[in-house]
Design an enzyme around this catalytic site. Sequence first.
Site, PDB file in Angstrom:
ATOM      1  N   TYR A 441       0.819  -1.225   0.000  1.00  0.00           N
ATOM      2  CA  TYR A 441       0.000   0.000   0.000  1.00  0.00           C
ATOM      3  C   TYR A 441       0.845   1.264   0.000  1.00  0.00           C
ATOM      4  O   TYR A 441       2.038   1.218   0.257  1.00  0.00           O
ATOM      5  CB  TYR A 441      -1.118  -0.028   1.046  1.00  0.00           C
ATOM      6  CG  TYR A 441      -0.876  -0.131   2.532  1.00  0.00           C
ATOM      7  CD1 TYR A 441       0.348   0.057   3.129  1.00  0.00           C
ATOM      8  CD2 TYR A 441      -1.975  -0.391   3.374  1.00  0.00           C
ATOM      9  CE1 TYR A 441       0.478  -0.021   4.513  1.00  0.00           C
ATOM     10  CE2 TYR A 441      -1.852  -0.468   4.750  1.00  0.00           C
ATOM     11  CZ  TYR A 441      -0.622  -0.280   5.314  1.00  0.00           C
ATOM     12  OH  TYR A 441      -0.497  -0.352   6.660  1.00  0.00           O
ATOM     13  N   GLU A 442       0.199   2.368  -0.369  1.00  0.00           N
ATOM     14  CA  GLU A 442       0.906   3.637  -0.596  1.00  0.00           C
ATOM     15  C   GLU A 442       1.996   3.501  -1.663  1.00  0.00           C
ATOM     16  O   GLU A 442       3.040   4.154  -1.584  1.00  0.00           O
ATOM     17  CB  GLU A 442       1.525   4.180   0.701  1.00  0.00           C
ATOM     18  CG  GLU A 442       0.539   4.592   1.761  1.00  0.00           C
ATOM     19  CD  GLU A 442      -0.375   5.740   1.333  1.00  0.00           C
ATOM     20  OE1 GLU A 442       0.012   6.509   0.440  1.00  0.00           O
ATOM     21  OE2 GLU A 442      -1.482   5.829   1.884  1.00  0.00           O
ATOM     22  N   GLY A 443       1.735   2.664  -2.651  1.00  0.00           N
ATOM     23  CA  GLY A 443       2.713   2.451  -3.726  1.00  0.00           C
ATOM     24  C   GLY A 443       3.607   1.264  -3.421  1.00  0.00           C
ATOM     25  O   GLY A 443       4.296   1.248  -2.403  1.00  0.00           O
TER      26      GLY A 443
END
Lengths: 596, 596
Positions: A441-443
Site C-alpha cells: 500500500y501507498e505504492g
Amino acid sequence: MSTYIAPMNDIRFALHDVLQVESLFARLGFEDATRDTVDAVLDECARLCETVLAPLNRVGDVQGVRFDKTTGAVTTPDGFKAAYDQFVEGGWTGMSAPTEFGGMNMPHAIGICLEEMIDAANLAWSNFPLLSHGAVNALHHHGEAWQKEVFLKPLIAGTWTGTMCLTEPHCGTDLGMLKTRAEPVGTDVYAITGTKIFITAGEHDLTPNIVHLVLARLPDAPEGSRGISLFVVPKLRVARDGTVGGRNAVRCGAVEHKMGIHGSATCVMNFDGAEGYLVGQPHKGLMAMFTMMNTARLGVGVQGLGLATRAYENALRYARERLQSRALSGPKLPAKPADPILVQPDVRRMLLTCKALTEGGRLLAYHAGSLVDGAAHGADAAARKDADDLLGFLTPIVKGCLTEWGNECTSHALQCYGGHGYIAEHGMEQLARDARITTLYEGTTGIQALDLMGRKVLQLQGAGLRVFLGMIETFCAEHEGTPTLAEFTGPLRAHAAQWQQITGSIAERAAADPEEIGAAAYDYMFFSGYVALAYWWARSVAVADASSHPETFKAGKRETARFYFARILPRTAMHAAAITSGPATLLSVPDEAFDS
Amino acid sequence: MSTYIAPMNDIRFALHDVLQVESLFARLGFEDATRDTVDAVLDECARLCETVLAPLNRVGDVQGVRFDKTTGAVTTPDGFKAAYDQFVEGGWTGMSAPTEFGGMNMPHAIGICLEEMIDAANLAWSNFPLLSHGAVNALHHHGEAWQKEVFLKPLIAGTWTGTMCLTEPHCGTDLGMLKTRAEPVGTDVYAITGTKIFITAGEHDLTPNIVHLVLARLPDAPEGSRGISLFVVPKLRVARDGTVGGRNAVRCGAVEHKMGIHGSATCVMNFDGAEGYLVGQPHKGLMAMFTMMNTARLGVGVQGLGLATRAYENALRYARERLQSRALSGPKLPAKPADPILVQPDVRRMLLTCKALTEGGRLLAYHAGSLVDGAAHGADAAARKDADDLLGFLTPIVKGCLTEWGNECTSHALQCYGGHGYIAEHGMEQLARDARITTLYEGTTGIQALDLMGRKVLQLQGAGLRVFLGMIETFCAEHEGTPTLAEFTGPLRAHAAQWQQITGSIAERAAADPEEIGAAAYDYMFFSGYVALAYWWARSVAVADASSHPETFKAGKRETARFYFARILPRTAMHAAAITSGPATLLSVPDEAFDS
C-alpha cells in the site's frame, strides 16, 4: 503471545545522541520541543503502546472487523474503541498538527517516533488514526479557509477520522484511469459517484463522522491524470457553517478479507451522488494527493520498522530462553540440559540482521522525519531546499527499503522460533502477515523505486543524492584521523564513490534507452538503502564511542556495525551487478516464452 | 482464486530432455518405467491435481480442520475425504512403493514429480498421504517381517496412513532431550507414554486407522540421542496376525492454529500407555528415523518448488491481463487504455526470478530424486556410492534452498498483484502463508545448512561435492568448442573453482575453530545452491539448443539463463563475503548488547 516494549534506549540514542534533535528543534523554532518534553512525550506514548495497544494486537487479528451487509456498518474488534477514546483524550491525534486548529505542533521527527511505537504495538489499530494525518495535510495545504475551520479541528482532535479514496477496481498505480465522477449540483457543491476500493478506515464505529478525501473527475476534465480533482466528502453531511446533518450518499459495500491487519477496516466505498466540496484547483487533485502521499509513505516505512523491532525483541527473548543443543565449541551452560539457542551462530546471524536493519533503519527514518521539519522551517531558502531535496530522495528509500526489511526481519524472527513461529499463539506469524501489506500500500516497492530513479534522481538531477553524499564526505573527513573508525570510513567512502558512479552511468544509459530506468530502479533503491545504512552505522559507532554510554552499549554498536559491514553491506555487489546487466536481461525473454 | 495447471512442458523437458530418465530407468532395472508409461502417469496425476485437489485448496484454508475436544476427533475440510478416496482408488499412494506389498515400484524420480504437482495443487491436503511414505520407509528398512506384512500393505494401499512422532514441547531440533517413555509390558510389546507435538496428520477422518512411528526411551536407555528407540503405535490396536482391535491409548489433545496449511491436521498427540512394538534395534531409533527423514526432506524441498510454480503461473497470467500504466519506452498496446504490467521491467524481474528459480530448482530436485533410485539400484557399488554421496550432499540443498526460494517466489508473485495480492480471494496470500511452513518443518533452514556443512562436507570430506564438481567439469569440457555456450560455461567454471576453494578454506579454519561451521553453514548452502542452479541452467540451454523444441522455447531457456547468470548468480558474492568474514562477526557482539 508476542509482547512489545518500546526500545527507548535506542530511540533516545537516535534522537539525542546521533541526530541531536534538541538543538535542531530550537533552530527550527520548535521552542517547546526540549529534551525533557520530548522524553516525557515518548515515555507516555510508550506506556500507552505497551499497556493499551499492544495487548489488543492479537484480539484484532483473531476477531477482525465485522461488516453488517444490511446497514453497511463496520464494527471494530473488542477494545479498539476504548483504546481510541483514550488516545483522543491524551491528545495524541494532534501531536504534530498546527496549534491554530488545536494541535500541539510537535516536530514531525517526534511524530515519526510515536508512529513507530504505535505501529509496533498494533498495526491494524494504528491505521484508524493514521489516515487522518493525510486528510489534515491535504486540507491544510489545499483547502479553503472555511474547509479548514470546519474539518481540521475535529480531525486534529480525533473526534472525526479521515480517509484517502484513490484506488478503484481497475486502477491503483495508474490513477489516470480513474472513473469516479463529480457533477456540480449547486454553488461549490458536487455529487460524487463511483466505487473506491482498499479504503483504509473507510467505515468504522470509532467516531460518528468520517471525512473522505476523494479523487474524481469533473464533467469537463481532460483525460488521464491531468483531469483529476480532489473533493472532501464527509460521511455525515457538513454545511459550510459547520452544522452536521444527516447521512451522505456514501456507504461501505464490503470489507476485504486480508492476509493480515485483520483489525483494520479495508473498505469498498460506494459513492452514489454523495455531496462533496472541491479541495484546491479543478484538475489539480493528483498533485494535492501526492503532497500527502509522501508523508504517508514515510509513515508506511516506519510501519516496517515498528513491526521488525517488535519481532526482533520477541525473537531475542525466545533465543535466550529456548534451550536446545549445544554450542559447537562446547557447552556454554553445562549445568542446564542444553544451551540457549542464542549461542548458535546462525541464530545470531538472523538476530543481528534484525538489529542492524532496525537500528540503522531507525536513523534513516528519524532523519527523514527531521527533514520534513527542516523543509518547512529551515533558516533560509537554501537550507529548506536542501532538506526538501534530500527528503524527496530519501522518502522512497525509507518506504521501499524499510518495508522490505520489515518483511525480512519479521521472517527471520519467526524463523528463530522454529516450528513454534508458525503457530498463531506465539504471535510471530501475525507480525509477518501484518508486515506483508507494507510493501504494497501507498505504492508498491517497484513504484517507490521508479519514483526514486525516475523522478528524484533523473528528473531532479540527483539533488538529494548530492546532499547525502556531502553528509558522508563531511563525516569521513571529520574522522580522517580516528584510527578506530578507519574500518568503517574506508568502505563507506568506497561505496559512496560507487553510488555516485552507478548513478551517473544509469543516467547516461537512460538518456539513450528509457527502459534503463525501470530495469535499474529496484536494485538502485536497495543499493542506495544499504549505503545509507552504512553511513548511519559508521556514524553510530563514532557517536557511541564519544558518548558516556556504558561499554556494553558501545561494544554493541561497534560489533553490530562490523556485522553490518561484513555481512549485509556486501548485498550491494549483487545489486550493482544487476544494475550493470541493464534492461536486456529483463526484456529479451519473449513474452510468450515465460510459461513453464 | 489461484488456479493450478501442471507445467507439463517443463516437467517433460526436465525428465526426458535433460535427465533422460527413460534410459536411466532401464539401466536401473525399472523396466516398466518407459517414456510412454511415465507420461501417462504424469498426465493422469496432473488431471487429478488440476480438477480435484486444486479446487479444494481454498476450501481447506477457509474451513481448516475441526477438532472435537470431547472425543479427540479431527474432521478434515469438506471434500478432503472424497478426494482422498479417489486418490486411493487410483493407486497413487503406492506409486513408488515395492510391488511385494502392493506398490507399483515406479522410480523415486517420478514420485518426486507427482509430489510437486500434488503439493502445488493443495499443500495442506498433500500432508495426509505424505507422511505415510516415511512410515513405509522406516518399516520397510527396519521392521520385522510380521510388521511389514501387517502394516505395509494398508499403508501402501492408502487405507491407513502414517505419522512420524518426534517433536515434544521442549525439544525439536535436539531430540536427545526427548522424554517419552516405553515400558515393556509383554513379549515385544511396550507401553508408550508421553506427549508429542506438531504431529502432521496425527488424527483425521480419512482412514479408520493411523500408524504412528514414535521415538521413545526404553527404561535402560542411555542419556541423549543414543538412548532413543523407534516404536510403531497404531491408533487401533493391531495384533501380530493383523487382527485389528479396539482403540489404543493414544489420542489427539489439540490441533494447532497456524499461519497456513489450515487444512492440514497438526496435532498434539497424547500417548497414555499406548501399546506399541519396537522397530529395529533398541536405542537405534534416531538412526532409523534419519533414514526416512532424508526422503521427507527432499519431499519438503519439492513442496517449496510446487508452491512457487503455482504462484508463478498465476502471477504471470495476472501480469498479462492487468492493464495499468504504459511501458517507459512508449505504449505497447496503444488501442488499450493501458499496457499489461508484464511490460514493466520490475514486474519481469520478479517473474523471471520465479521462472529461473523454479525451472532450475525443478532440475535440482528431480536429479536428486533420480539419485535415490541410483543409490538403491545402481549397477555397481561404486556407482551406488557416488549416487548416495551426491544425494546426501544435495538433500539439504534441495530442502534448504528450494523452501527459501519457495518463500521468495510466492512473495514475488503476490507482489505482482499489488494490493490485490493481499486479499484472500485471489489466493496468492494463501500460497505465501502455506510456503512459510516449509523452511521450518523437517528441520529448519539452519539445520539443513549445518547438516550440509558439518556432516556432508566436513565429516564425509566433500565426497558428494566432488561428484557434482565432476559433473560440472564434464559438461564444460564437452562444450569447450561450443561458442554459443561460452557465456555460461566460463562463469560456471569460475564459480565451481570458487566453490571448491571456499569449501577448502572453511574446512581448514573449522579444524582450528568449530564455530566456523555454524558461522559459514547458511551462506555456504546458498552459495552451493546458486552454483548448482547455474550448472542446471547452462545445461538446460545446451539441451534445449540441441533439441527439436520450438524456437520460442529455446529462446525462453537461453534468455532466462542469461537473466539467471546476470541477476541471480551474483548473490554468490554476498554469500562468499559473509563466509569469509568468519565467526567473529557473529560472536563478538556481547549477548547482553543485543537489546535495542
